[in-house]
Enzyme design. Structure first.
Site, PDB file in Angstrom:
ATOM      1  N   TYR A 130      -5.124  -2.064   2.372  1.00 48.73           N
ATOM      2  CA  TYR A 130      -3.940  -1.606   1.615  1.00 48.73           C
ATOM      3  C   TYR A 130      -3.556  -0.164   1.954  1.00 48.73           C
ATOM      4  CZ  TYR A 130      -3.784  -5.199  -2.171  1.00 48.73           C
ATOM      5  OH  TYR A 130      -3.633  -6.329  -2.922  1.00 48.73           O
ATOM      6  N   GLU A 131      -2.250   0.102   1.849  1.00 46.68           N
ATOM      7  CA  GLU A 131      -1.701   1.474   1.889  1.00 46.68           C
ATOM      8  C   GLU A 131      -2.139   2.262   3.107  1.00 46.68           C
ATOM      9  OE1 GLU A 131       0.638   1.815  -0.045  1.00 46.68           O
ATOM     10  OE2 GLU A 131       0.062   0.012  -1.131  1.00 46.68           O
ATOM     11  N   GLY A 132      -2.173   1.611   4.248  1.00 46.35           N
ATOM     12  CA  GLY A 132      -2.681   2.241   5.455  1.00 46.35           C
ATOM     13  C   GLY A 132      -4.167   1.966   5.557  1.00 46.35           C
TER      14      GLY A 132
END
Length: 563
Positions: free
Chosen positions: A428-430
């Protein structure tokens, strides 16, 4: 398996280790008094333990499902979500003018850990809404803020992030979703987004999608991307959900875990949306959400780690297996290797919690004081919090299965769910590799000032502890040398060692926090025992990690993977 929110540990960290009491001395957070902190933490603990945790297993066994174009949530989730919303937990840090409480991110981070530990799948819904609130507060125009913020802050409406497309994962600049002006001040959004957590559900009356798309004159890559707010239902003249917008959840992904959290493939066909943050400035607006989410996702890993540790420890206490050193029958706690695993889980979890709370506190102090040093500290800690927090969730959940043994691999015990649920947080999120590259790239772009300031704090803690701090001082020196190497290197030379560099920094920070906790407790007791374990066992990894960080990219380039 019951969950107990770690309120006492949070309070000790805030008060005795991080100096969180200074927040109440600022004008912005004057209401964050000890009484308020206690009320928030105890109230969130009751919500997590009594309302959310009992539904964790149900989310796994009775997942969200798509029926006749509508996503139906796990039985009980809607009622639990209403308890979250009605308790004011979603808007804890939001502007009081929009119905929020205006409290520090430090407290929200504690609340989010409890929610994630209790029920990771359900906790994603309020977390995503918090990100949408942040983006609108920072970048939305007055009309959008007036219509949407009160609804999002109250939890009546929820928010999502729509970045990923089939051909555009981490390479956000490759998105193809289009936004055409419709002549009425809004835009027609057309395209497909995938992996949209809580993209559709029946828990709230409206869903506000924050969608990245490209205007007709948008340049290629990330420079030409804009951000749009696209609601499921278009608000009527009174601000209530009106007619359905041109969007739908096409399908739900079949996932390894997090079954209670619907991950949607979203289709937009001329859906009406409004520009957020200005044309071609979508990445700046989205990064507001993503920065919020990076810390939030790190806390998801932390909460999962603590819950898995609690479950493994409870099992180890009760499971009689074999004989101890005295020849008598013993629980699993009588075996040295089990104790090693539990101590490792405890040290990693305590380290991740301290990093996440320190990042949150630094964010608050930057907001309250406007001082650049606090902002730089928060920025440097953010990728560490995200990557180390989620790595810890994965590592500790895996170790929990090992402690429980064969029964941990059996789904009926529920232990495996911890690992299956948390594994995606490292993506997630990078991905965590991207977080590490951000750390050695953008976060060292100040010439290493923020890194050296933190290393200086660590070295001071080591020196103040005398003989007990020798190992921490050595680790600080190793991280300092690795930092100097990174600053002298460039490009792939840095990136090749970014992940071990981040982990070396995180483990060294852990020694710093745990040693401060031991000293604050008087140098004895359980905190001292955990600190000593970390200093002897966990910090022994730092030298090897630092060496790997400085190894460069030549050995990686020498491998012909096509062969």
């Amino acid at each position: 398996m019951s969950y107990r929110a770690p309120v006492a540990e949070m309070r000790f960290l805030i008060d005795a280790v991080l100096g969180g009491g200074r927040l109440a001395g600022t004008g912005r957070f004057a209401e964050a008094t000890p009484e308020t902190v206690e009320a928030v933490l105890s109230g969130a603990a009751r919500l997590a333990e009594e309302v959310m945790a009992p539904l964790r297993r149900a989310g796994d066994l009775e997942p969200a499902r798509l029926e006749n174009g509508v996503v139906r949530s796990t039985p009980g989730f809607a009622e639990a979500y209403r308890a979250i919303a009605e308790g004011g937990w979603i808007g804890l840090t939001a502007d009081p003018e929009q119905g929020g409480s205006g409290l520090p991110t430090l407290l929200l981070t504690c609340v989010n850990e409890m929610m994630a530990g209790a029920n990771l799948a359900l906790s994603l819904a309020p977390l995503l809404t918090q990100g949408a609130i942040e983006a609108l507060q920072a970048h939305g125009d007055a009309e959008l803020r007036a219509i949407y913020l009160p609804k999002l802050v109250s939890g009546a409406w929820t928010g999502t992030m729509n970045l990923t497309e089939p051909q555009a994962g981490s390479d956000v600049g490759a998105i193809r979703t289009r936004a055409e002006p419709d002549g009425a001040g809004s835009y027609a959004i057309t395209g497909q987004k995938i992996f949209i957590s809580w993209g559709d559900h029946d828990m709230a009356e409206n869903i506000c999608h924050m969608v990245l798309a490209r205007l007709p004159d948008g340049a290629p890559g990330t420079r030409g991307i804009s951000l749009f707010l696209v609601p499921k239902f278009l608000p009527d003249g009174d601000g209530r959900p009106g007619r359905a917008n041109g969007l739908r959840a096409e399908s739900l992904e079949h996932k390894m875990g997090l079954h209670g959290s619907p991950t949607c493939v979203m289709h937009y066909e001329g859906a009406t949306g409004w520009l957020v943050g200005g044309a071609h400035r979508g990445m700046a607006a989205m990064f507001t959400m993503m920065n919020n989410a990076r810390l939030g996702v790190g806390v998801e890993g932390l909460g999962s780690a603590d819950a898995a540790l609690q479950a493994a420890l409870a099992y180890a206490r009760d499971r009689v297996q074999g004989r101890g050193a005295d020849g008598a029958a013993t629980s699993l706690l009588g075996h040295a290797d089990v104790r090693r695993m539990l101590a490792t889980m405890g040290a990693l979890t305590a380290t991740a919690r301290a990093i996440c709370l320190d990042c949150a506190l630094s964010t608050d102090m930057a907001a309250a004081t406007g001082e650049a040093g606090w902002a730089a500290r928060a920025a440097f800690l953010t990728p560490i919090a995200k990557a180390f927090g989620t790595d810890t969730g994965c590592d500790v959940s895996s170790l929990a299965m090992q402690v429980v043994g064969g029964m941990g691999y059996i789904e009926e015990t529920g232990i495996a769910q911890f690992y299956r649920d948390v594994r995606v947080t490292a993506i997630y999120e990078g991905t965590n590799g991207i977080q590490a590259m951000d750390l050695v790239g953008r976060k060292l772009a100040d010439g290493g000032a923020a890194a050296r300031a933190l290393i200086g704090e660590i070295a001071a803690t080591a020196a103040a502890a005398g003989a007990r701090g020798v190992r921490l001082g050595a680790a600080a020196g190793q991280v300092s040398e690795a930092t100097a190497w990174m600053l002298a290197a460039a490009g792939d030379e840095r990136f090749a060692g970014a992940v071990p560099y981040l982990r070396a920094f995180a483990l060294t920070l852990g020694g710093h926090y745990l040693l401060k906790a031991a000293e604050a407790e008087g140098g004895g007791g359980q905190r001292a025992a955990l600190a000593d374990f970390h200093l002897r066992h966990m910090l022994s990894e730092v030298g090897g990690l630092a060496a790997r960080a400085c190894a460069g990219a030549a050995t990686l380039r020498a491998i012909d993977f096509e062969a």
